[in-house]
Write a protein that holds these residues in place. Structure first.
Motif, short mmCIF file in Angstrom:
data_model
loop_
_atom_site.label_atom_id
_atom_site.label_comp_id
_atom_site.label_asym_id
_atom_site.label_seq_id
_atom_site.Cartn_x
_atom_site.Cartn_y
_atom_site.Cartn_z
N ALA A 138 -3.24 -1.99 -14.09
CA ALA A 138 -3.96 -2.96 -13.27
C ALA A 138 -5.19 -3.43 -14.04
O ALA A 138 -5.78 -2.65 -14.77
CB ALA A 138 -4.36 -2.33 -11.94
N THR A 139 -5.65 -4.65 -13.87
CA THR A 139 -5.08 -5.65 -13.01
C THR A 139 -4.48 -6.81 -13.82
O THR A 139 -3.62 -7.52 -13.30
CB THR A 139 -6.15 -6.26 -12.07
N PHE A 156 8.80 -3.08 -10.96
CA PHE A 156 7.67 -2.86 -11.87
C PHE A 156 6.69 -1.91 -11.20
O PHE A 156 6.60 -1.87 -9.98
CB PHE A 156 7.00 -4.18 -12.27
N ARG A 160 -3.01 2.68 -12.38
CA ARG A 160 -4.37 2.31 -11.96
C ARG A 160 -5.42 3.19 -12.61
O ARG A 160 -5.17 4.36 -12.87
CB ARG A 160 -4.49 2.40 -10.44
N LYS A 164 -6.20 4.76 -5.45
CA LYS A 164 -6.14 3.96 -4.23
C LYS A 164 -5.59 4.85 -3.13
O LYS A 164 -4.61 5.55 -3.30
CB LYS A 164 -5.18 2.78 -4.42
N VAL A 165 -6.22 4.77 -1.99
CA VAL A 165 -5.83 5.65 -0.89
C VAL A 165 -4.42 5.31 -0.40
O VAL A 165 -3.73 6.14 0.14
CB VAL A 165 -6.89 5.58 0.22
N THR A 166 -3.97 4.07 -0.65
CA THR A 166 -2.68 3.66 -0.12
C THR A 166 -1.50 3.97 -1.05
O THR A 166 -0.40 3.49 -0.85
CB THR A 166 -2.68 2.15 0.16
N GLU A 167 -1.73 4.77 -2.05
CA GLU A 167 -0.68 5.06 -3.02
C GLU A 167 0.01 6.40 -2.77
O GLU A 167 1.01 6.71 -3.40
CB GLU A 167 -1.26 5.08 -4.44
N GLY A 168 -0.55 7.22 -1.93
CA GLY A 168 0.00 8.56 -1.75
C GLY A 168 -0.34 9.42 -2.95
O GLY A 168 -1.28 9.11 -3.71
N SER A 190 1.27 6.46 -8.94
CA SER A 190 1.80 7.03 -7.71
C SER A 190 3.10 7.78 -8.03
O SER A 190 3.97 7.28 -8.74
CB SER A 190 2.08 5.89 -6.73
N ARG A 192 5.56 8.42 -6.21
CA ARG A 192 6.77 7.80 -5.66
C ARG A 192 7.26 6.60 -6.47
O ARG A 192 8.37 6.12 -6.24
CB ARG A 192 6.47 7.22 -4.28
N SER A 193 6.38 6.07 -7.34
CA SER A 193 6.74 4.76 -7.89
C SER A 193 7.65 4.81 -9.10
O SER A 193 8.19 3.77 -9.49
CB SER A 193 5.47 3.95 -8.18
#
Lengths: 275, 275
Positions: A138-139, A156, A160, A164-168, A190, A192-193
């Motif tokens: 990023a970014t 893709f 980061r 980020k809190v939204t990444e798990g 992340s 999961r990604s």
């Protein structure tokens, strides 16, 4: 109702372009158009010929019961040369140099016209390679990664520098950053990604010392995955030995004029990597 | 050498799909294929019919000397309904809820298969509106903005919460963030990235209180530009009055189960905005 050839050719072209690198069984088309497989085969011969002739890409035919066709976006060498020259014209001598030696590219990286060509060109380099994922940091790299992913038709993933809190849950590594190799920074991905055992293409806008790409390579190893290549828009001027050796660059920065805020670029080693 | 109709139809389809929302003079095609304008007109009638029939989009014909054709990507209502239902199936009851009430979407926002549909669907809403730019805020909104921009064929711009040295001079504003309206934050946009007098579509992943979108609206005003619409993937549960009224949402979060980490979603107000 049976479909006319002209209508089939148009809809087939659209379908193939929207599903690159995907094996499409002939039965899908013969059902969609209520037409005999022999007619579909004839259609595909015309499509294949035209795609090759017009530089749209390559239509691979996989024979057998589990077979079908696969559209592989491919920019021919001549079109890539023209594209690299357009990039050079756009960057050369334009007032894109920002304080600190950074180059302003956000306008181009936000323009679908440039991004389509960037995506098709870079995807062409990996057309014969198995790729499961495109990775960037990023970014700035994100639009490049998304464009390449569109043409390779794989997900893709975005590494980061800040959590980020939204990444798990994430996997993080430390890497050496900066051209003087004196700063240690953190990057994370992340959990999961990215699947374990993935084959990953790395993309980014600029390459200087190679620290960022090296960081991504380490991160890919943490996921027991494999780097199949790294491509950047431009390699910057760098005095010293780069920590990354194996990459392709569309452009090469030859000169930086801080006074009139311009740069000089020429073609990078990307072109010679294309058959 | 004159080109055969079948070849023209295939190449024309590719050309139109790669140049959405762009007026293409008939002379471009007649030169490209060394064919009479009358033949090209006949071709385009077939293309227009097939694009409409197959839900590919709308081919607008502009008559006169300065005329030509314009391909407008349009997902028909039935396809949008199917797409929204697929989104609901993907999100409903899946373990996507992260601590703090955030929803994990990164896999979908990194998958070209979802992004193509997101881009086409949202672009369809603005097909009859003049749009010069798509705006979002870093970093979650970027893939959405890029996808919509691809189908509208206009640039996208990224508003940042942190200043980047590679952006050049910026315009910044303060906005009220957080569902309790108690935090004042800053967002900024590179001065070069948006022309004065632009018509802007705002996109983002989630809408909660509306603070972020309101911030972007203020920023757009600073550029003497106009908001022509705002669309999000999902509107979250929000107790209280939203600071933004005028938006469309593909989905609506109805329920959040923190215990089993699932959410329940249903169709948002987006569908009813499509003719």
């Amino acid at each position: 109702m049976k479909t006319k050839r002209s209508e089939r050719l148009i809809d087939m072209t659209h379908y193939l372009l929207e599903h690159p690198h995907t094996l499409i069984p002939l039965t899908l088309f013969s059902k969609k158009y209520e037409s005999a497989k022999s007619s579909i085969s004839e259609d595909l011969t015309i499509v294949k010929h035209t795609f090759a002739e017009r530089g749209i890409g390559f239509l691979e035919t996989v024979p057998g019961a589990a077979g079908g066709v696969k559209y592989i976006p491919k920019m021919n060498k001549q079109d890539i040369e023209a594209f690299v020259n357009d990039l050079i014209d756009e960057l050369n001598h334009s007032k894109r140099l920002l304080p600190g030696g950074y180059v302003y590219l956000s306008d181009m990286m936000g323009d679908p016209k440039w991004l389509r060509r960037i995506g098709r060109a870079i995807a062409s380099q990996y057309m014969d390679t198995e790729v499961n994922s495109v990775m960037t940091v990023a970014t700035k790299g994100v639009p490049i990664a998304q464009s390449v992913a569109f043409y390779l038709n794989v997900p893709f993933v975005i590494v980061r520098r800040d959590s980020k809190v939204t990444e798990g849950s994430t996997v993080s590594i430390n890497y050496v950053s900066g051209s003087s190799f004196d700063r240690v920074e953190k990057m994370e991905l992340s959990r999961r990604s990215l699947d374990m055992g993935s084959k990953v293409v790395i993309v980014d806008d600029f390459l200087k010392g190679g620290g960022t790409i090296n960081g991504m390579i380490s991160l890919i190893e943490e996921f027991n995955s494999e780097v199949v290549g790294a491509t950047v828009i431009a390699e910057n001027i760098f005095r010293g030995e780069r920590s990354v050796k194996d990459y392709t660059a569309l452009l090469k920065v030859d000169n930086v004029n801080t006074e009139d805020r311009t740069i000089e670029v020429s073609a990078g080693n990307f072109l010679s990597s294309i058959k």
